[in-house]
Design a protein around this motif. Structure first.
Motif, PDB file in Angstrom:
ATOM      1  N   PRO A 155     -32.276  87.282  -3.829  1.00 28.52           N
ATOM      2  CA  PRO A 155     -32.428  87.145  -2.206  1.00 28.52           C
ATOM      3  C   PRO A 155     -32.709  88.384  -1.580  1.00 28.52           C
ATOM      4  CG  PRO A 155     -30.350  86.426  -2.946  1.00 28.52           C
ATOM      5  CD  PRO A 155     -30.954  86.873  -4.196  1.00 28.52           C
ATOM      6  N   GLU A 156     -32.014  89.482  -2.177  1.00 34.90           N
ATOM      7  CA  GLU A 156     -32.203  90.762  -1.248  1.00 34.90           C
ATOM      8  C   GLU A 156     -33.709  91.244  -1.614  1.00 34.90           C
ATOM      9  OE1 GLU A 156     -28.205  90.849  -3.677  1.00 34.90           O
ATOM     10  OE2 GLU A 156     -30.062  90.429  -4.104  1.00 34.90           O
ATOM     11  N   ARG A 157     -34.218  91.026  -2.410  1.00 35.50           N
ATOM     12  CA  ARG A 157     -35.815  91.334  -2.539  1.00 35.50           C
ATOM     13  C   ARG A 157     -36.420  90.556  -1.618  1.00 35.50           C
ATOM     14  NH1 ARG A 157     -36.799  91.703  -9.118  1.00 35.50           N
ATOM     15  NH2 ARG A 157     -35.074  93.208  -9.525  1.00 35.50           N
ATOM     16  N   ALA A 158     -36.012  89.327  -1.471  1.00 30.76           N
ATOM     17  CA  ALA A 158     -36.889  88.625  -0.675  1.00 30.76           C
ATOM     18  C   ALA A 158     -36.814  88.863   0.971  1.00 30.76           C
ATOM     19  CB  ALA A 158     -36.542  86.907  -0.775  1.00 30.76           C
ATOM     20  N   ALA A 159     -35.511  89.294   1.171  1.00 30.09           N
ATOM     21  CA  ALA A 159     -35.340  89.546   2.473  1.00 30.09           C
ATOM     22  C   ALA A 159     -36.014  90.940   2.709  1.00 30.09           C
ATOM     23  CB  ALA A 159     -33.887  89.975   2.537  1.00 30.09           C
ATOM     24  N   ALA A 160     -36.172  91.928   1.803  1.00 27.80           N
ATOM     25  CA  ALA A 160     -36.810  93.170   2.003  1.00 27.80           C
ATOM     26  C   ALA A 160     -38.423  92.936   2.473  1.00 27.80           C
ATOM     27  CB  ALA A 160     -36.674  94.067   1.036  1.00 27.80           C
ATOM     28  N   LEU A 161     -38.974  91.803   1.890  1.00 29.57           N
ATOM     29  CA  LEU A 161     -40.283  91.481   2.132  1.00 29.57           C
ATOM     30  C   LEU A 161     -40.425  90.591   3.674  1.00 29.57           C
ATOM     31  CD1 LEU A 161     -41.349  90.276  -1.441  1.00 29.57           C
ATOM     32  CD2 LEU A 161     -41.951  92.553  -0.272  1.00 29.57           C
ATOM     33  N   LEU A 162     -39.499  90.082   3.874  1.00 29.85           N
ATOM     34  CA  LEU A 162     -39.550  88.964   5.137  1.00 29.85           C
ATOM     35  C   LEU A 162     -39.121  89.890   6.309  1.00 29.85           C
ATOM     36  CD1 LEU A 162     -37.774  86.034   3.662  1.00 29.85           C
ATOM     37  CD2 LEU A 162     -40.101  86.048   4.705  1.00 29.85           C
ATOM     38  N   GLY A 163     -38.292  91.059   6.001  1.00 28.63           N
ATOM     39  CA  GLY A 163     -37.697  91.514   7.171  1.00 28.63           C
ATOM     40  C   GLY A 163     -36.424  91.105   7.666  1.00 28.63           C
ATOM     41  N   ARG A 164     -35.973  90.001   6.951  1.00 26.42           N
ATOM     42  CA  ARG A 164     -34.567  89.375   7.386  1.00 26.42           C
ATOM     43  C   ARG A 164     -34.124  88.416   6.153  1.00 26.42           C
ATOM     44  NH1 ARG A 164     -38.772  86.599   8.677  1.00 26.42           N
ATOM     45  NH2 ARG A 164     -38.951  84.218   8.515  1.00 26.42           N
ATOM     46  N   PRO A 165     -33.079  88.094   6.080  1.00 26.60           N
ATOM     47  CA  PRO A 165     -32.618  87.227   4.977  1.00 26.60           C
ATOM     48  C   PRO A 165     -33.326  85.956   5.033  1.00 26.60           C
ATOM     49  CG  PRO A 165     -30.498  88.163   6.036  1.00 26.60           C
ATOM     50  CD  PRO A 165     -31.787  88.682   7.051  1.00 26.60           C
ATOM     51  N   TRP A 166     -33.458  85.419   3.961  1.00 22.25           N
ATOM     52  CA  TRP A 166     -34.020  84.101   3.805  1.00 22.25           C
ATOM     53  C   TRP A 166     -32.970  82.961   3.980  1.00 22.25           C
ATOM     54  CZ3 TRP A 166     -33.904  79.774   0.107  1.00 22.25           C
ATOM     55  CH2 TRP A 166     -34.881  78.879   0.346  1.00 22.25           C
ATOM     56  N   ALA A 167     -33.516  81.980   4.836  1.00 23.58           N
ATOM     57  CA  ALA A 167     -32.520  81.047   5.127  1.00 23.58           C
ATOM     58  C   ALA A 167     -32.725  79.423   5.139  1.00 23.58           C
ATOM     59  CB  ALA A 167     -32.000  81.163   6.575  1.00 23.58           C
ATOM     60  N   ILE A 168     -32.085  78.636   4.569  1.00 22.94           N
ATOM     61  CA  ILE A 168     -32.317  77.307   4.848  1.00 22.94           C
ATOM     62  C   ILE A 168     -31.579  76.626   6.004  1.00 22.94           C
ATOM     63  CG2 ILE A 168     -31.808  75.051   3.663  1.00 22.94           C
ATOM     64  CD1 ILE A 168     -31.575  76.652   0.823  1.00 22.94           C
ATOM     65  N   ARG A 169     -32.744  75.979   6.948  1.00 22.60           N
ATOM     66  CA  ARG A 169     -32.351  75.165   8.003  1.00 22.60           C
ATOM     67  C   ARG A 169     -32.573  73.729   8.050  1.00 22.60           C
ATOM     68  NH1 ARG A 169     -35.013  77.636  13.531  1.00 22.60           N
ATOM     69  NH2 ARG A 169     -34.555  75.797  14.784  1.00 22.60           N
ATOM     70  N   GLY A 170     -31.225  73.141   8.396  1.00 22.67           N
ATOM     71  CA  GLY A 170     -31.523  71.796   8.323  1.00 22.67           C
ATOM     72  C   GLY A 170     -30.117  71.089   8.718  1.00 22.67           C
ATOM     73  N   PRO A 171     -29.942  69.640   8.790  1.00 18.21           N
ATOM     74  CA  PRO A 171     -29.115  68.952   9.237  1.00 18.21           C
ATOM     75  C   PRO A 171     -27.804  68.770   8.148  1.00 18.21           C
ATOM     76  CG  PRO A 171     -30.691  67.277   8.748  1.00 18.21           C
ATOM     77  CD  PRO A 171     -31.247  68.869   8.316  1.00 18.21           C
ATOM     78  N   VAL A 172     -26.562  68.966   8.702  1.00 20.20           N
ATOM     79  CA  VAL A 172     -25.201  68.769   8.110  1.00 20.20           C
ATOM     80  C   VAL A 172     -25.342  67.378   7.526  1.00 20.20           C
ATOM     81  CG1 VAL A 172     -23.193  68.928   7.620  1.00 20.20           C
ATOM     82  CG2 VAL A 172     -24.441  70.832   8.538  1.00 20.20           C
ATOM     83  N   THR A 173     -25.207  66.903   6.201  1.00 16.67           N
ATOM     84  CA  THR A 173     -25.226  65.399   5.951  1.00 16.67           C
ATOM     85  C   THR A 173     -23.668  65.194   5.291  1.00 16.67           C
ATOM     86  OG1 THR A 173     -26.157  65.926   3.687  1.00 16.67           O
ATOM     87  CG2 THR A 173     -27.654  65.198   5.497  1.00 16.67           C
ATOM     88  N   ARG A 174     -23.398  64.035   5.232  1.00 19.89           N
ATOM     89  CA  ARG A 174     -22.142  63.693   4.548  1.00 19.89           C
ATOM     90  C   ARG A 174     -22.057  63.698   3.018  1.00 19.89           C
ATOM     91  NH1 ARG A 174     -18.589  62.058   8.224  1.00 19.89           N
ATOM     92  NH2 ARG A 174     -19.207  61.118  10.024  1.00 19.89           N
ATOM     93  N   GLY A 175     -21.138  64.659   2.314  1.00 19.90           N
ATOM     94  CA  GLY A 175     -21.019  64.704   0.977  1.00 19.90           C
ATOM     95  C   GLY A 175     -19.842  63.545   0.529  1.00 19.90           C
ATOM     96  N   ASP A 176     -19.276  63.901  -0.820  1.00 19.05           N
ATOM     97  CA  ASP A 176     -18.252  62.875  -1.225  1.00 19.05           C
ATOM     98  C   ASP A 176     -16.986  63.443  -0.717  1.00 19.05           C
ATOM     99  OD1 ASP A 176     -18.141  65.161  -2.975  1.00 19.05           O
ATOM    100  OD2 ASP A 176     -19.016  64.083  -4.492  1.00 19.05           O
ATOM    101  N   ALA A 177     -16.856  64.943  -0.068  1.00 19.69           N
ATOM    102  CA  ALA A 177     -15.637  65.342   0.473  1.00 19.69           C
ATOM    103  C   ALA A 177     -14.800  65.733  -0.829  1.00 19.69           C
ATOM    104  CB  ALA A 177     -14.697  64.317   1.233  1.00 19.69           C
ATOM    105  N   ARG A 178     -15.284  65.954  -1.891  1.00 13.30           N
ATOM    106  CA  ARG A 178     -14.477  66.624  -2.988  1.00 13.30           C
ATOM    107  C   ARG A 178     -13.809  67.916  -2.827  1.00 13.30           C
ATOM    108  NH1 ARG A 178     -15.788  63.667  -7.927  1.00 13.30           N
ATOM    109  NH2 ARG A 178     -14.307  64.918  -9.041  1.00 13.30           N
ATOM    110  N   GLY A 179     -14.801  68.924  -2.033  1.00 11.96           N
ATOM    111  CA  GLY A 179     -14.236  69.990  -1.607  1.00 11.96           C
ATOM    112  C   GLY A 179     -12.853  70.285  -0.946  1.00 11.96           C
TER     113      GLY A 179
END
Length: 306
Positions: free
Chosen positions: A174-198
């Motif tokens: 991801p550091e190499r990707a960030a160097a080419l993007l000019g910023r860190p790469w990010a995933i953007r989306g809604p938080v969904t319900r999981g199984d709460a194991r964590g």
């Protein structure tokens, strides 16, 4: 401001210097195209014209998801580079059938009222990609529209491109990707319900489906998340299919954000992948997994200074 289509645009989206491209990722090369459009006519509003969905998604719908940025994130990145308006042309069968001449006349000239254009050297458009930069230059000149053709930006490894960024992410850099993007790469989306194991082991997670995003290397990452209220939270995230817990049919991102107890279900998060810690693997039991998660969290805290 995102405008869908080129008809009936408001005044602030017309008569501008227009940067043309798919702009997937909005990387440093794309930034040069916007910069060239602005520098050519700094007195005009800077407008970015892109396509949604990405043409590859239209022509090859069965391909695995490959997008670096979906439209909201793309528009935000373009706005950060100075675009006053983002025109997202719906790329469907009707638009794909539009000739190159019609694209220039109907979309760029009549629709956008473009007064200057900027694009990369391999920009192609119109039915069966019938229009190239040479065609665009002649067609634009005939209508009194200027054109800046921006050479590909390159570094020691070659041209900066969306495909090169995808490879870096899929290889776990991801550091190499960030160097080419000019910023860190990010995933953007809604938080969904999981199984709460964590939660049962003290590591509650915000679960975000990848959707149409590219799937980077599966494993554990040190991350920073932007919360809906603008706060930034450091954390550790697993991206994958959770083989120890029986396996999921598709990969997802599970982010544990340090020192944060807020309920984020249903809210939109932007999670930037900063450092790849280890590959995803199957553990012998839940206790072994729990111990590794604790070690991963400690490693992420150390890297991020959190």
């Amino acid at each position: 401001m995102i405008h869908e289509g080129w008809r009936a645009l408001p005044p602030e989206a017309r008569g501008g210097a227009v940067a043309l491209g798919n702009f997937d990722g909005v990387h440093l090369g794309h930034a040069e195209v916007l910069r060239a459009a602005h520098q050519a006519r700094p007195e005009l509003p800077l407008v970015a014209l892109t396509f949604e969905p990405h043409p590859r998604e239209h022509f090859r719908p069965d391909d695995p998801p490959f997008r670096l940025t979906l439209l909201p994130a793309k528009a935000a990145a373009l706005a950060a580079l100075g675009a006053r308006a983002v025109i997202a042309i719906p790329f469907d069968a009707g638009f794909a059938a539009l000739s190159a001449e019609a694209f220039v006349e109907e979309v760029l000239h009549r629709g956008l009222g473009a007064r200057h254009l900027a694009c990369g050297p391999d920009f192609a458009f119109g039915h069966r990609r019938g229009g190239d930069v040479a065609f665009l230059r002649a067609a634009a000149e005939a209508r009194g529209i200027g054109l800046s053709v921006v050479p590909k930006l390159a570094d020691g490894e070659g041209p900066v491109s969306s495909s090169r960024i995808r490879r870096a992410l899929q290889d776990g850099y991801p550091e190499r990707a960030a160097a080419l993007l000019g910023r860190p790469w990010a995933i953007r989306g809604p938080v969904t319900r999981g199984d709460a194991r964590g939660r049962t082991i003290g590591f509650p997670t915000a679960n975000i489906p990848l959707g149409r995003h590219l799937e980077p290397a599966r494993g554990v990452y040190a991350v920073r998340a932007r919360l809906p209220d603008g706060r930034i939270a450091a954390g550790v995230a697993n991206l994958g299919r959770r083989p120890t817990l029986g396996g999921d049919p598709v990969s997802r991102l599970e982010a544990h954000l340090f020192d944060l107890s807020a309920d984020l279900y249903g809210q939109e998060l932007e999670v930037a992948l900063l450092h790849f810690l280890r590959e995803e693997r199957r553990f012998s039991d839940f206790a072994a997994l729990s111990a590794q998660i604790a070690a991963d969290a400690a490693a992420a805290r150390a890297l991020l200074g959190a």
